[in-house]
Design a protein around this motif. Structure first.
Motif, PDB file in Angstrom:
ATOM      1  N   LEU A 103      16.837  32.767  40.615  1.00  0.00           N
ATOM      2  CA  LEU A 103      16.423  33.832  39.713  1.00  0.00           C
ATOM      3  C   LEU A 103      16.839  33.383  38.316  1.00  0.00           C
ATOM      4  O   LEU A 103      17.999  33.027  38.105  1.00  0.00           O
ATOM      5  CB  LEU A 103      17.110  35.158  40.044  1.00  0.00           C
ATOM      6  CG  LEU A 103      16.973  35.689  41.475  1.00  0.00           C
ATOM      7  CD1 LEU A 103      17.772  36.975  41.636  1.00  0.00           C
ATOM      8  CD2 LEU A 103      15.513  35.912  41.829  1.00  0.00           C
ATOM      9  N   GLU A 104      15.907  33.374  37.386  1.00  0.00           N
ATOM     10  CA  GLU A 104      16.241  32.945  36.032  1.00  0.00           C
ATOM     11  C   GLU A 104      16.174  34.129  35.087  1.00  0.00           C
ATOM     12  O   GLU A 104      15.171  34.835  35.027  1.00  0.00           O
ATOM     13  CB  GLU A 104      15.284  31.854  35.552  1.00  0.00           C
ATOM     14  CG  GLU A 104      15.622  31.363  34.153  1.00  0.00           C
ATOM     15  CD  GLU A 104      14.701  30.251  33.656  1.00  0.00           C
ATOM     16  OE1 GLU A 104      14.966  29.725  32.561  1.00  0.00           O
ATOM     17  OE2 GLU A 104      13.713  29.926  34.351  1.00  0.00           O
ATOM     18  N   GLY A 128      11.975  29.515  39.287  1.00  0.00           N
ATOM     19  CA  GLY A 128      12.158  30.626  40.218  1.00  0.00           C
ATOM     20  C   GLY A 128      11.601  31.872  39.560  1.00  0.00           C
ATOM     21  O   GLY A 128      10.888  31.797  38.559  1.00  0.00           O
ATOM     22  N   LYS A 129      11.937  33.010  40.104  1.00  0.00           N
ATOM     23  CA  LYS A 129      11.492  34.269  39.498  1.00  0.00           C
ATOM     24  C   LYS A 129      12.164  34.409  38.134  1.00  0.00           C
ATOM     25  O   LYS A 129      13.323  34.047  37.972  1.00  0.00           O
ATOM     26  CB  LYS A 129      11.812  35.438  40.405  1.00  0.00           C
ATOM     27  CG  LYS A 129      11.005  35.386  41.688  1.00  0.00           C
ATOM     28  CD  LYS A 129      11.195  36.616  42.518  1.00  0.00           C
ATOM     29  CE  LYS A 129      10.307  36.502  43.753  1.00  0.00           C
ATOM     30  NZ  LYS A 129      10.352  37.713  44.547  1.00  0.00           N
ATOM     31  N   LEU A 130      11.422  34.951  37.180  1.00  0.00           N
ATOM     32  CA  LEU A 130      11.865  34.970  35.786  1.00  0.00           C
ATOM     33  C   LEU A 130      11.914  36.386  35.222  1.00  0.00           C
ATOM     34  O   LEU A 130      10.993  37.177  35.423  1.00  0.00           O
ATOM     35  CB  LEU A 130      10.895  34.121  34.947  1.00  0.00           C
ATOM     36  CG  LEU A 130      11.146  34.061  33.444  1.00  0.00           C
ATOM     37  CD1 LEU A 130      12.454  33.339  33.136  1.00  0.00           C
ATOM     38  CD2 LEU A 130       9.978  33.356  32.753  1.00  0.00           C
ATOM     39  N   TYR A 131      13.006  36.675  34.509  1.00  0.00           N
ATOM     40  CA  TYR A 131      13.165  37.931  33.787  1.00  0.00           C
ATOM     41  C   TYR A 131      13.628  37.567  32.377  1.00  0.00           C
ATOM     42  O   TYR A 131      14.510  36.720  32.212  1.00  0.00           O
ATOM     43  CB  TYR A 131      14.211  38.819  34.468  1.00  0.00           C
ATOM     44  CG  TYR A 131      14.375  40.172  33.827  1.00  0.00           C
ATOM     45  CD1 TYR A 131      13.611  41.257  34.246  1.00  0.00           C
ATOM     46  CD2 TYR A 131      15.281  40.369  32.792  1.00  0.00           C
ATOM     47  CE1 TYR A 131      13.745  42.505  33.654  1.00  0.00           C
ATOM     48  CE2 TYR A 131      15.427  41.615  32.195  1.00  0.00           C
ATOM     49  CZ  TYR A 131      14.664  42.677  32.629  1.00  0.00           C
ATOM     50  OH  TYR A 131      14.792  43.913  32.039  1.00  0.00           O
ATOM     51  N   TRP A 191      15.905  44.698  38.449  1.00  0.00           N
ATOM     52  CA  TRP A 191      15.129  43.484  38.730  1.00  0.00           C
ATOM     53  C   TRP A 191      15.898  42.544  39.665  1.00  0.00           C
ATOM     54  O   TRP A 191      15.341  42.009  40.619  1.00  0.00           O
ATOM     55  CB  TRP A 191      14.755  42.777  37.430  1.00  0.00           C
ATOM     56  CG  TRP A 191      13.917  41.566  37.640  1.00  0.00           C
ATOM     57  CD1 TRP A 191      12.558  41.527  37.787  1.00  0.00           C
ATOM     58  CD2 TRP A 191      14.366  40.215  37.759  1.00  0.00           C
ATOM     59  NE1 TRP A 191      12.138  40.227  37.976  1.00  0.00           N
ATOM     60  CE2 TRP A 191      13.230  39.399  37.965  1.00  0.00           C
ATOM     61  CE3 TRP A 191      15.616  39.602  37.703  1.00  0.00           C
ATOM     62  CZ2 TRP A 191      13.306  38.015  38.115  1.00  0.00           C
ATOM     63  CZ3 TRP A 191      15.697  38.223  37.850  1.00  0.00           C
ATOM     64  CH2 TRP A 191      14.551  37.453  38.063  1.00  0.00           C
ATOM     65  N   ILE A 192      17.194  42.382  39.402  1.00  0.00           N
ATOM     66  CA  ILE A 192      18.006  41.514  40.270  1.00  0.00           C
ATOM     67  C   ILE A 192      18.064  42.090  41.679  1.00  0.00           C
ATOM     68  O   ILE A 192      17.895  41.370  42.664  1.00  0.00           O
ATOM     69  CB  ILE A 192      19.417  41.306  39.679  1.00  0.00           C
ATOM     70  CG1 ILE A 192      19.323  40.480  38.386  1.00  0.00           C
ATOM     71  CG2 ILE A 192      20.339  40.612  40.698  1.00  0.00           C
ATOM     72  CD1 ILE A 192      20.609  40.420  37.597  1.00  0.00           C
ATOM     73  N   GLU A 252      15.889  43.958  43.162  1.00  0.00           N
ATOM     74  CA  GLU A 252      14.577  43.813  43.813  1.00  0.00           C
ATOM     75  C   GLU A 252      14.285  42.379  44.234  1.00  0.00           C
ATOM     76  O   GLU A 252      13.521  42.152  45.159  1.00  0.00           O
ATOM     77  CB  GLU A 252      13.465  44.275  42.855  1.00  0.00           C
ATOM     78  CG  GLU A 252      13.443  45.769  42.636  1.00  0.00           C
ATOM     79  CD  GLU A 252      12.453  46.204  41.568  1.00  0.00           C
ATOM     80  OE1 GLU A 252      11.893  45.331  40.838  1.00  0.00           O
ATOM     81  OE2 GLU A 252      12.245  47.419  41.441  1.00  0.00           O
ATOM     82  N   ASN A 253      14.902  41.408  43.569  1.00  0.00           N
ATOM     83  CA  ASN A 253      14.600  40.005  43.828  1.00  0.00           C
ATOM     84  C   ASN A 253      15.682  39.251  44.587  1.00  0.00           C
ATOM     85  O   ASN A 253      15.572  38.053  44.814  1.00  0.00           O
ATOM     86  CB  ASN A 253      14.279  39.285  42.532  1.00  0.00           C
ATOM     87  CG  ASN A 253      12.951  39.736  41.983  1.00  0.00           C
ATOM     88  OD1 ASN A 253      11.911  39.322  42.494  1.00  0.00           O
ATOM     89  ND2 ASN A 253      12.957  40.607  40.994  1.00  0.00           N
ATOM     90  N   ASN A 254      16.748  39.940  44.953  1.00  0.00           N
ATOM     91  CA  ASN A 254      17.821  39.320  45.724  1.00  0.00           C
ATOM     92  C   ASN A 254      18.110  40.242  46.902  1.00  0.00           C
ATOM     93  O   ASN A 254      18.718  41.284  46.751  1.00  0.00           O
ATOM     94  CB  ASN A 254      19.070  39.144  44.852  1.00  0.00           C
ATOM     95  CG  ASN A 254      20.166  38.426  45.600  1.00  0.00           C
ATOM     96  OD1 ASN A 254      19.925  37.802  46.628  1.00  0.00           O
ATOM     97  ND2 ASN A 254      21.382  38.510  45.099  1.00  0.00           N
ATOM     98  N   TRP A 255      17.689  39.850  48.072  1.00  0.00           N
ATOM     99  CA  TRP A 255      17.767  40.715  49.261  1.00  0.00           C
ATOM    100  C   TRP A 255      19.177  41.084  49.665  1.00  0.00           C
ATOM    101  O   TRP A 255      19.379  41.969  50.474  1.00  0.00           O
ATOM    102  CB  TRP A 255      17.046  40.056  50.442  1.00  0.00           C
ATOM    103  CG  TRP A 255      17.615  38.725  50.828  1.00  0.00           C
ATOM    104  CD1 TRP A 255      17.211  37.505  50.391  1.00  0.00           C
ATOM    105  CD2 TRP A 255      18.674  38.470  51.728  1.00  0.00           C
ATOM    106  NE1 TRP A 255      17.951  36.502  50.938  1.00  0.00           N
ATOM    107  CE2 TRP A 255      18.868  37.077  51.786  1.00  0.00           C
ATOM    108  CE3 TRP A 255      19.493  39.276  52.522  1.00  0.00           C
ATOM    109  CZ2 TRP A 255      19.845  36.475  52.570  1.00  0.00           C
ATOM    110  CZ3 TRP A 255      20.471  38.668  53.297  1.00  0.00           C
ATOM    111  CH2 TRP A 255      20.627  37.284  53.325  1.00  0.00           C
ATOM    112  N   ARG A 256      20.214  40.474  49.087  1.00  0.00           N
ATOM    113  CA  ARG A 256      21.600  40.795  49.462  1.00  0.00           C
ATOM    114  C   ARG A 256      22.084  42.104  48.856  1.00  0.00           C
ATOM    115  O   ARG A 256      23.134  42.577  49.190  1.00  0.00           O
ATOM    116  CB  ARG A 256      22.527  39.668  49.026  1.00  0.00           C
ATOM    117  CG  ARG A 256      22.392  38.479  49.904  1.00  0.00           C
ATOM    118  CD  ARG A 256      23.427  37.449  49.514  1.00  0.00           C
ATOM    119  NE  ARG A 256      23.117  36.230  50.193  1.00  0.00           N
ATOM    120  CZ  ARG A 256      22.268  35.325  49.762  1.00  0.00           C
ATOM    121  NH1 ARG A 256      21.673  35.493  48.638  1.00  0.00           N
ATOM    122  NH2 ARG A 256      22.032  34.244  50.451  1.00  0.00           N
ATOM    123  N   ASN A 257      21.346  42.640  47.916  1.00  0.00           N
ATOM    124  CA  ASN A 257      21.829  43.837  47.212  1.00  0.00           C
ATOM    125  C   ASN A 257      21.361  45.105  47.881  1.00  0.00           C
ATOM    126  O   ASN A 257      20.333  45.233  48.397  1.00  0.00           O
ATOM    127  CB  ASN A 257      21.338  43.798  45.776  1.00  0.00           C
ATOM    128  CG  ASN A 257      21.870  42.594  45.084  1.00  0.00           C
ATOM    129  OD1 ASN A 257      23.066  42.326  45.141  1.00  0.00           O
ATOM    130  ND2 ASN A 257      21.003  41.835  44.421  1.00  0.00           N
TER     131      ASN A 257
END
Length: 179
Positions: free
Chosen positions: A104-105, A152-155, A171-172, A174-179
């Protein structure tokens, strides 16, 4: 699979502040290129010049990835660096060595005027060995042309616009399944 949250942007763009916001919210460890290289800069303060600073930056960059490589699977790291100071292929090589990794960037964007102002304000309080005010014209050019790595995915966090950190955190999540 490990996750890397690359907090990327030119010097004085606000990367460390953004990395801290993310770390404070999620309790993820931060690997900062400056935090790794500055203790060495202190030890060699009398001989640090721009080429040695750059070599220390290369070593700190490699150290960040060595730490990630030796970490347990499913670890999440925040990496605070100006990734554009090396050719994109170097970052791609490190990511390839890591194997399966989620990237994730967070691109921290700031106007030339803002980075020049921030850099000038912090010149007097930084560890000896960082470039001084003579670096500001180069930094202004960087601010005009620098771009994210897009591996990677960009924000994008635009430092010239007042925004809430809530959108970044969402955003983080939604894009990191650990949360």
């Amino acid at each position: 699979m490990k996750t890397l949250i690359l907090v990327n942007g030119i010097p004085a763009s606000g990367k460390s502040s953004v990395a801290k916001i993310i770390a404070d919210y999620f309790s993820y460890p931060v690997l900062s290129i400056d935090k790794i290289k500055e203790p060495f800069m202190v030890q060699f303060a009398d001989i640090i010049d721009r080429p040695l600073n750059r070599k220390l930056g290369y070593a700190a960059y490699e150290s960040m990835f060595n730490i990630v490589m030796s970490s347990p699977p499913e670890t999440v790291f925040i990496m605070d660096a100006w990734f554009g100071f090396r050719d994109k292929s170097v970052l791609e090589g490190y990511l390839e060595k890591l194997g399966e990794v989620r990237v994730l960037e967070i691109w921290v964007k700031a106007s030339p005027d803002l980075v020049a102002e921030r850099y000038k304000q912090r010149c007097h309080c930084r560890v000896k060995g960082h470039p001084g005010e003579e670096y500001i014209p180069e930094l202004i050019l960087l601010a005009e042309h620098a771009k994210p790595m897009c591996l990677g995915k960009l924000y994008t966090v635009d430092q010239d616009i007042s925004t809430s950190n809530d959108e970044l955190i969402i955003w983080i999540k939604e894009n990191n399944w650990r949360n």
